[in-house]
Design an enzyme around this catalytic site. Structure first.
Site, PDB file in Angstrom:
ATOM      1  N   ASP A   1       0.825  -1.169  -0.072  1.00  0.00           N
ATOM      2  CA  ASP A   1      -0.213  -0.003   0.117  1.00  0.00           C
ATOM      3  C   ASP A   1       0.967   1.376   0.093  1.00  0.00           C
ATOM      4  O   ASP A   1       2.242   1.093   0.216  1.00  0.00           O
ATOM      5  CB  ASP A   1      -0.893   0.229   1.246  1.00  0.00           C
TER       6      ASP A   1
ATOM      7  N   ASP B   1      -0.105   4.929   0.836  1.00  0.00           N
ATOM      8  CA  ASP B   1      -0.441   5.941   1.782  1.00  0.00           C
ATOM      9  C   ASP B   1      -0.507   5.438   3.312  1.00  0.00           C
ATOM     10  O   ASP B   1      -1.072   4.331   3.601  1.00  0.00           O
ATOM     11  CB  ASP B   1      -1.851   6.713   1.700  1.00  0.00           C
TER      12      ASP B   1
ATOM     13  N   GLY C   1      -7.462   3.104   3.093  1.00  0.00           N
ATOM     14  CA  GLY C   1      -7.921   2.001   2.060  1.00  0.00           C
ATOM     15  C   GLY C   1      -9.042   2.135   1.418  1.00  0.00           C
ATOM     16  O   GLY C   1      -9.227   1.474   0.115  1.00  0.00           O
TER      17      GLY C   1
ATOM     18  N   ARG D   1     -11.970   7.568  -2.350  1.00  0.00           N
ATOM     19  CA  ARG D   1     -12.346   9.070  -2.046  1.00  0.00           C
ATOM     20  C   ARG D   1     -13.911   9.255  -1.518  1.00  0.00           C
ATOM     21  O   ARG D   1     -14.027   9.934  -0.681  1.00  0.00           O
ATOM     22  CB  ARG D   1     -11.870  10.009  -3.094  1.00  0.00           C
TER      23      ARG D   1
ATOM     24  N   SER E   1      -5.720   4.929  -4.329  1.00  0.00           N
ATOM     25  CA  SER E   1      -5.289   6.340  -4.444  1.00  0.00           C
ATOM     26  C   SER E   1      -5.220   6.589  -5.967  1.00  0.00           C
ATOM     27  O   SER E   1      -4.244   6.024  -6.796  1.00  0.00           O
ATOM     28  CB  SER E   1      -4.275   6.784  -3.803  1.00  0.00           C
TER      29      SER E   1
ATOM     30  N   ASN F   1      -4.089   9.420  -6.812  1.00  0.00           N
ATOM     31  CA  ASN F   1      -2.980  10.242  -6.710  1.00  0.00           C
ATOM     32  C   ASN F   1      -1.584   9.527  -6.594  1.00  0.00           C
ATOM     33  O   ASN F   1      -0.570  10.279  -6.483  1.00  0.00           O
ATOM     34  CB  ASN F   1      -3.070  11.327  -5.554  1.00  0.00           C
TER      35      ASN F   1
ATOM     36  N   ASP G   1      -1.308  -0.555   6.165  1.00  0.00           N
ATOM     37  CA  ASP G   1      -1.814   0.217   7.331  1.00  0.00           C
ATOM     38  C   ASP G   1      -3.139   0.217   7.586  1.00  0.00           C
ATOM     39  O   ASP G   1      -3.580   0.688   8.796  1.00  0.00           O
ATOM     40  CB  ASP G   1      -1.062   1.487   7.427  1.00  0.00           C
TER      41      ASP G   1
HETATM   42  C1  BG6 Z   1      -6.152   5.453   0.029  1.00  0.00           C
HETATM   43  C2  BG6 Z   1      -6.399   5.919   1.357  1.00  0.00           C
HETATM   44  O1  BG6 Z   1      -4.602   4.998  -0.048  1.00  0.00           O
HETATM   45  O2  BG6 Z   1      -6.671   6.144  -0.882  1.00  0.00           O
HETATM   46  C3  BG6 Z   1      -7.864   6.502   1.338  1.00  0.00           C
HETATM   47  O3  BG6 Z   1      -6.073   5.221   2.459  1.00  0.00           O
HETATM   48  C4  BG6 Z   1      -8.280   7.399   0.180  1.00  0.00           C
HETATM   49  O4  BG6 Z   1      -7.894   7.260   2.573  1.00  0.00           O
HETATM   50  C5  BG6 Z   1      -7.980   6.640  -1.083  1.00  0.00           C
HETATM   51  O5  BG6 Z   1      -9.422   7.741   0.424  1.00  0.00           O
HETATM   52  C6  BG6 Z   1      -8.121   7.294  -2.151  1.00  0.00           C
HETATM   53  O6  BG6 Z   1      -7.345   8.295  -2.350  1.00  0.00           O
HETATM   54  P1  BG6 Z   1      -7.284   9.556  -3.448  1.00  0.00           P
HETATM   55  O7  BG6 Z   1      -6.018  10.192  -3.339  1.00  0.00           O
HETATM   56  O8  BG6 Z   1      -7.655   8.828  -4.691  1.00  0.00           O
HETATM   57  O9  BG6 Z   1      -8.326  10.458  -3.019  1.00  0.00           O
HETATM   58 MG    MG Z   2      -2.894   3.350   3.478  1.00  0.00          MG
END
Ligand code: BG6
Ligand code: MG
Length: 212
Positions: free
Chosen positions: A9, A11, A47, A50, A117, A119, A171
């Site tokens: 993972d 984040d 996890g 969004r 994510s 991002n 995590d």
């Molecule tokens: C995960 C985070 O890695 O990504 C979540 O733990 C988050 O909390 C998810 O909602 C989506 O992330 P992003 O960056 O696409 O908004």
């Molecule tokens: Mg995480």
């Protein structure tokens, strides 16, 4: 060696962007008067996607929102989050994480990212790992987020490995559940180190060297 590959993972495992997620969601909670939004809520956001994370904030909101309003709220949070990410640099990758990744690779393990994510590519670029991993499976290539195993199964496929030959490092409780559902062994770090379903419980990222 016990495994052929590791799916990490991002984040809260590779870097501390979990803290930026929390700050950005907290700012949104303040904006809409979702008093009481707290760290325990943020742990539940780990996890999941969004929009699912947004629902956790909205549980504490004083009113309901239309779908279009929800999209605006999620976009607002994401812009705040990305402005925090923009300040990241390779200095935000700890020596411990980098040297452990290098040592795992030197053992012959294939290394992948399995993150919900969208991002993820931007973050990897910021911390200097843009080209580092053998595969990146993230929020841009999935339709279901954790605890569904899709993101990890695709990472294993990208590595050309079976889930049974890979360890998932997470995590998030939802991430440990996703790993188990996909047939992976799992290692919990941070909050997930306290999750009884985690196969291994890591005190520190470098503990991985004793697991593989
Ligand atoms: C995960 C985070 O890695 O990504 C979540 O733990 C988050 O909390 C998810 O909602 C989506 O992330 P992003 O960056 O696409 O908004
Ligand atoms: Mg995480």
């Amino acid at each position: 060696m016990r495994y052929k590959g590791i799916v990490f993972d991002l984040d809260g495992v590779i870097c501390s962007t979990d803290e930026y997620h929390y700050q950005a969601w907290q700012a949104l909670a303040d904006r809409i008067g979702a008093a009481g939004f707290c760290l325990a809520d943020n742990v539940r956001q780990r996890g999941v996607s969004r929009m699912e994370s947004l629902e956790v904030v909205l549980e504490k909101a004083p009113r309901t929102y239309t779908e279009a309003e929800k999209v605006e709220l999620a976009t607002w949070k994401n812009e705040k989050y990305r402005s925090l990410l923009a300040n990241m640099s390779p200095a935000d990758l700890t020596d411990e994480v980098k040297s452990t990744l290098d040592a795992l690779r030197a053992k012959g393990l294939k290394l992948a990212i399995g993150s919900s994510s969208k991002n993820a590519p931007f973050i990897l670029e910021r911390i200097g790992l843009g080209d580092y991993f053998d595969a990146v499976s993230d929020g841009n290539n999935i339709t279901r987020s954790k605890p569904d195993p899709q993101v990890f199964c695709m990472a294993a496929q990208f590595l050309d490995l079976e889930p049974a030959d890979c360890l998932v490092v997470e995590d998030a409780f939802s991430g440990i559940d996703a790993g188990i559902a996909g047939g992976f062994d799992t290692a919990g770090i941070g909050p997930a180190a306290g999750y009884e379903k985690a196969g291994y419980r890591l005190t520190s990222f470098s503990d991985l060297l004793g697991v593989v």
